[in-house]
Design a protein around this motif. Structure first.
Motif, PDB file in Angstrom:
ATOM      1  N   UNK A 173       0.881  -1.097   0.005  1.00 26.57           N
ATOM      2  CA  UNK A 173       0.028   0.122  -0.007  1.00 26.57           C
ATOM      3  C   UNK A 173       0.695   1.111   0.088  1.00 26.57           C
ATOM      4  N   UNK A 174       0.157   2.343  -0.083  1.00 24.97           N
ATOM      5  CA  UNK A 174       0.859   3.539  -0.158  1.00 24.97           C
ATOM      6  C   UNK A 174       1.684   4.414  -1.414  1.00 24.97           C
ATOM      7  N   UNK A 175       2.097   5.328  -1.251  1.00 23.42           N
ATOM      8  CA  UNK A 175       2.699   6.069  -1.962  1.00 23.42           C
ATOM      9  C   UNK A 175       3.767   7.229  -1.591  1.00 23.42           C
ATOM     10  N   UNK A 176       4.662   7.786  -2.324  1.00 22.89           N
ATOM     11  CA  UNK A 176       5.612   8.893  -1.696  1.00 22.89           C
ATOM     12  C   UNK A 176       5.016  10.021  -1.360  1.00 22.89           C
ATOM     13  N   UNK A 177       5.179  10.746  -0.151  1.00 28.63           N
ATOM     14  CA  UNK A 177       4.772  12.132   0.061  1.00 28.63           C
ATOM     15  C   UNK A 177       6.184  12.923  -0.075  1.00 28.63           C
ATOM     16  N   UNK A 178       6.140  13.711  -1.062  1.00 25.49           N
ATOM     17  CA  UNK A 178       7.643  14.605  -1.256  1.00 25.49           C
ATOM     18  C   UNK A 178       7.275  15.842  -0.457  1.00 25.49           C
ATOM     19  N   UNK A 179       8.418  16.227   0.189  1.00 26.02           N
ATOM     20  CA  UNK A 179       8.647  17.720   0.231  1.00 26.02           C
ATOM     21  C   UNK A 179       9.920  18.007  -0.261  1.00 26.02           C
ATOM     22  N   UNK A 180       9.727  19.164  -1.178  1.00 24.95           N
ATOM     23  CA  UNK A 180      10.903  19.704  -2.066  1.00 24.95           C
ATOM     24  C   UNK A 180      11.061  21.134  -1.796  1.00 24.95           C
TER      25      UNK A 180
ATOM     26  N   UNK B 135      10.565   4.851  -1.126  1.00 33.59           N
ATOM     27  CA  UNK B 135      10.276   4.489  -2.514  1.00 33.59           C
ATOM     28  C   UNK B 135      11.606   4.847  -3.051  1.00 33.59           C
ATOM     29  N   UNK B 136      11.925   4.246  -4.163  1.00 36.88           N
ATOM     30  CA  UNK B 136      13.190   4.019  -4.860  1.00 36.88           C
ATOM     31  C   UNK B 136      12.890   4.568  -6.239  1.00 36.88           C
ATOM     32  N   UNK B 137      12.759   5.664  -6.419  1.00 39.69           N
ATOM     33  CA  UNK B 137      12.469   6.171  -8.033  1.00 39.69           C
ATOM     34  C   UNK B 137      13.534   7.484  -8.743  1.00 39.69           C
ATOM     35  N   UNK B 138      13.429   7.166 -10.128  1.00 36.33           N
ATOM     36  CA  UNK B 138      14.309   8.024 -10.733  1.00 36.33           C
ATOM     37  C   UNK B 138      13.279   9.263 -11.256  1.00 36.33           C
ATOM     38  N   UNK B 139      13.711  10.199 -10.600  1.00 35.21           N
ATOM     39  CA  UNK B 139      12.606  11.532 -10.718  1.00 35.21           C
ATOM     40  C   UNK B 139      13.349  12.638 -11.704  1.00 35.21           C
ATOM     41  N   UNK B 140      12.702  12.927 -12.764  1.00 36.04           N
ATOM     42  CA  UNK B 140      13.152  14.427 -13.514  1.00 36.04           C
ATOM     43  C   UNK B 140      13.011  15.426 -12.844  1.00 36.04           C
ATOM     44  N   UNK B 141      13.982  16.540 -12.683  1.00 34.33           N
ATOM     45  CA  UNK B 141      13.880  17.943 -12.280  1.00 34.33           C
ATOM     46  C   UNK B 141      14.223  18.916 -13.383  1.00 34.33           C
ATOM     47  N   UNK B 142      13.390  19.718 -13.643  1.00 35.07           N
ATOM     48  CA  UNK B 142      13.617  20.464 -14.655  1.00 35.07           C
ATOM     49  C   UNK B 142      13.807  22.061 -13.998  1.00 35.07           C
ATOM     50  N   UNK B 143      14.690  22.690 -14.591  1.00 35.50           N
ATOM     51  CA  UNK B 143      14.823  23.986 -14.259  1.00 35.50           C
ATOM     52  C   UNK B 143      14.348  24.782 -15.504  1.00 35.50           C
ATOM     53  N   UNK B 144      13.561  25.934 -15.067  1.00 35.69           N
ATOM     54  CA  UNK B 144      12.810  26.567 -16.233  1.00 35.69           C
ATOM     55  C   UNK B 144      13.248  27.967 -16.634  1.00 35.69           C
TER      56      UNK B 144
END
Length: 880
Positions: free
Chosen positions: A456-463, A494-503
């Motif tokens: 169950x569940x999902x990640x809760x991210x604080x960025x 969670x172990x995930x590869x996450x794209x971070x974009x700078x705009x």
């Protein structure tokens, strides 16, 4: 099956398994069911029928001397095997046949069971006019999912058995009977007609269906196959408006799934009093007649379009490829829900599909936080129907999207097509989907399934973000707040590869034809470049450093927002404003709006007001309205009220609902105008009727205003009857806001009587729970008496409404009524729901009174604080 939701507010992550839950497995198979033939004769006035059920079985073992079939509350008259009478035992739930001759491999048996049923409890439903509802149509329809077919014919009732089927049924003229497959024969029999349907492709018992009524038949076609809509006479135009896109949808899904529609026809039958939104019986979907749209309803109701494509997608996922066991239902329900996203993308735009996905994710997140958390695949439950929740529909849809994001479009569709082609006319489990993905693409996605499906569940991210101008470094700190501090190896991570974009932005006015078509306006649209890095997020807290030539204007976490998650952004206000204005991804703009509202202040208010006015996507304008209402400044109202003029009805509705948070004379006036003058949209009118109650009841020092509003809502109830009673249900919700008013209660009780149109009556029953919390002891007793009486009704939707009403109450007596509902109901869903409502009431009784006092004091302080801050912000703005 289409969704039917039970919302409950409970503590964080209650267990899914209730007392009495146990592991469920498919039974051992005595052999392969090859064919089922039902021969039925209906006696509609007496609510009964005679039946003969023949089952052809090919044994797969020698020496079986007893067969056990599911059969609930049937009157079993005789059992024969190969025309020889057999001894049998029947306990009201299972029919046990003692075979005169033991089985031999390869030697088929023909089991023939004569039976009758009077007033079936479930499975088959008789709908008829009565003294309260003289205009109700005469109909008979069935509903098999999950294990209700056993209530209308004897069968091996689990999805692991697939067979062909046939239904012959005798009905009185002028009624028609529709069933699975092809109509192979009709014969006249005096005042009766016999319809004979045959389904040549194998399917499980829960997808066998029958629908009988005096329907108008609208014919369409796809590739030479009949596509038919059956509705009550007089609603032909509504049928075309509501289901007319079906042939295009069949074409779209045939191509996407790489498998042409597999059945000889596709019929959609809209029936009265249906207990779900829809049910995907093989080649013959049943839908609630409440999905039929008139012209006004079609302005801002895409639910019907979503329902139609959802049930159609099941013809592949569910009917062509069948789940082996209920625990794998997410495979079909998740894909049917994802087809709603796919169709939105096809028919409207990529941005609208992204917003649709966000709404799906939120519905799952709400169940996860307030009801329970569970793995998507589990075989521990009390009744299989409990699995039909937001974890398998909405979370399932989000999982399919994550698979698509992992593989990319081309490989995703290759994988889905391999899955469908390899498993057509067979049963599957979750592992079969993983195998098809690996076979088609070489990718092993077990890591994703382990994290999102099997637990169950999902990640809760604080960025958080900061910029070091000297070193030209952007620092991003990501925290997974769902895991406790110091829990680095935690199973919650969670172990995930996450794209971070700078705009980086260049704002330009875009006047493309496409935008003009979609928005009827020349709005500014984000025009920006993203510089993207992919990072591996697998610890509780990690900081990442990115060398950049220039300081970015905004930061996009999880570019394209493909992962199912929650996000709290902790960026400076200037970056959030730029993100809200320029991020090309609408979901990122929505996250920025939420973060700005948390910051509050005049700068945030102006940014959100601008977004509400200018964002090219209506979904973002809706969210900007919601967030504006969270800011305690008078200027928030000025920004909001302009949104009442938005061309898009969804946005106007959101603005009205947001005004409920701003309980002032100005917001009252704005909403009152809408209730009096009306709006092209039913839903906007309904929201205005509810909200005027919420605003007026919050300022109850003003007794004359209360009388005026009650009078206004009463006039809505008297004059605004119409489509699905949406507007009058809004007025009922408005009345329920007057928790201390006896006059409002008297009006509500009037509308719970039999004879009041079903949708309005159900809304009013629910409203009794809400209004109960401020009523006098005498009136509270009246409400409890009314709900006790209503709880005795057997209709599923009435029982659910009664449980919902009781769950809002703050008296131990509500628990007693809920307990008796638990004991008396024949329905596992109602039982579960009532049990969950009991714990809500217990929580309400415990802490509610102290909390309410605190809340009232807090609201007063907040109001005084708001006046001061608004003035201060104005002074500051002037001095600049």
């Amino acid at each position: 099956m289409s969704k039917s939701y039970f919302d409950t507010d409970n503590n964080v992550h209650k267990p899914f398994e209730l007392p009495g839950a146990r592991p469920h497995y498919n039974p051992d198979r005595p052999g392969q069911v090859e064919h089922i033939f039902l021969d039925l004769s209906l006696d509609i006035p007496k609510l009964c029928y005679q039946g003969n059920c023949s089952i052809r079985l090919l044994p797969i073992r020698n020496g079986i001397n007893r067969l056990t079939l599911d059969a609930v509350n049937l009157n079993i008259e005789s059992v024969q095997v190969d025309e020889v009478p057999q001894n049998f035992d029947y306990d009201g739930e299972q029919l046990s046949i003692q075979l005169a001759e033991v089985t031999q491999i390869g030697k088929r048996l023909l089991i023939a069971i004569a039976y009758s049923v009077a007033k079936p409890q479930r499975g088959l439903y008789f709908i008829q006019p009565d003294k309260h509802y003289p205009n109700k149509p005469t109909q008979v329809w069935t509903q098999g999912e999950d294990e209700d077919s056993r209530f209308w014919f004897p069968c091996f009732d689990y999805p692991g058995q697939l067979s062909t089927s046939e239904i012959r049924v005798r009905v009185p003229n002028p009624l028609v009977a529709i069933s699975n497959g092809e109509l192979i024969n009709t014969t006249e029999d005096g005042d009766y007609k016999i319809y004979h349907w045959s389904q040549q492709q194998v399917h499980p018992t829960y997808l066998m269906t029958l629908a009988v009524g005096d329907f108008a038949e609208i014919q369409d076609e796809w590739n030479g196959k009949p596509v038919t809509y059956y509705v009550e006479k007089g609603r032909e135009e509504d049928a075309k408006r509501s289901m007319g896109k079906t042939p295009r949808m069949i074409e779209f899904l045939s191509q996407k799934y790489g498998y042409p529609y597999a059945f000889p026809k596709y019929a959609q039958v809209c029936v009265d009093d249906f207990i779900f939104g829809g049910m995907e019986n093989t080649s013959t979907t049943l839908l609630t007649d409440r999905c039929l749209l008139d012209e006004r309803a079609a302005l801002d109701n895409r639910n019907t379009e979503s329902l139609v494509v959802h049930e159609l997608a099941h013809q592949w996922f569910g009917d062509l490829v069948v789940i082996k066991h209920w625990s794998h239902a997410w495979i079909k329900e998740g894909m049917a829900s994802y087809s709603e996203v796919m169709w939105t993308e096809q028919e409207y735009s990529l941005e609208e599909a992204a917003y649709y996905r966000l709404l799906e994710a939120r519905r799952y997140l709400s169940e996860d936080s307030s009801r329970y958390r569970r793995p998507m695949v589990t075989h521990v439950y009390r009744e299989a129907i409990e699995l039909y929740d937001r974890h398998i529909y909405e979370k399932g849809s989000c999982v399919y999207h994550m698979i698509r994001a992992q593989l990319g479009d081309e490989l995703f569709w290759q994988a889905i097509q391999t899955f469908v082609q390899d498993n057509a006319h067979k049963t599957v489990e979750t592992v079969d989907l993983l195998r098809a993905i690996e076979k088609a693409t070489g990718h092993n996605l077990l890591f994703l399934f382990d994290q999102y499906v099997f637990r169950g569940g999902h990640p809760d991210f604080k960025v958080a973000y900061s910029w070091d101008g000297d070193a030209k470094l952007a620092k991003i700190t990501v925290t997974q707040t769902q895991a406790a501090e110091g829990q680095n190896g935690s199973k919650d991570l969670f172990d995930l590869k996450i794209p971070i974009g700078f705009g980086y932005t260049q704002q330009e006015e875009v006047r493309t034809e496409q935008l003009r078509v979609k928005n009827n306006s020349n709005l500014l649209t984000p025009n920006s470049q993203l510089k993207t890095f992919v990072v591996r997020v697998n610890e509780r807290e990690q900081s990442f450093y990115f060398p950049l030539e220039n300081k970015p204007q905004f930061i996009s976490f999880d570019v394209e927002n493909n992962y199912l998650k929650t996000v709290a952004l902790e960026y400076p206000i200037s970056e959030l404003k730029a993100q809200l204005e320029f991020d090309p991804d609408p979901i990122s703009r929505i996250y920025a709006a939420a973060a700005l509202a948390k910051k509050g202040g005049l700068e945030a208010t102006i940014a959100l007001s601008t977004s509400l006015k200018n964002d090219p996507l209506w979904g973002v304008r809706v969210e900007a309205a919601k967030q504006l209402a969270q800011i305690n400044l008078d200027q928030a109202f000025d920004g909001l009220v302009l949104g009442l003029k938005d061309k898009n009805a969804y946005v106007r509705r959101a603005v009205v609902e947001a005004l409920a948070q701003i309980k002032t004379a100005e917001s009252y006036k704005a909403v009152r105008g809408l209730v009096q003058k009306g709006d092209p949209s039913y839903y906007v009118e309904a929201a205005a009727s509810r909200v005027i109650g919420a605003i007026a009841s919050a300022n109850l020092e003003d007794k004359p205003k209360e009388d005026k509003v009650l009078k206004l809502l009463k006039s809505v109830l008297e004059e605004k009857a119409g489509w699905n009673e949406v507007v009058r249900s809004g007025a009922v919700a408005g009345l329920a806001e007057f928790k201390t008013s006896e006059a409002a209660l008297n009006l509500l009780i009037e509308y719970t009587k039999l004879g009041v149109p079903q949708p309005l009556r159900l809304a009013t029953i629910r409203a009794l729970g809400k209004i109960s919390v401020g009523q006098s002891p005498v009136n509270l007793e009246r409400i409890l008496e009314k709900l006790t009486e209503l709880a005795k009704e057997t209709f599923f939707l009435t029982q659910v409404a009664v449980a919902a009403a009781l769950g809002q109450m703050e008296t131990p007596k509500a628990v007693g009524i809920l307990r008796s509902l638990v004991e008396q109901t024949a329905d596992g869903r109602v039982r579960r729901y009532a049990e969950e409502e009991i714990s809500k009431v217990q929580k309400n009784i415990g802490s509610e009174k102290t909390l309410r006092q605190l809340r009232e004091d807090f609201d007063q302080l907040k109001q005084q604080n708001q006046d001061l801050r608004s003035r201060l912000e104005n002074l500051e703005a002037k001095s600049k």
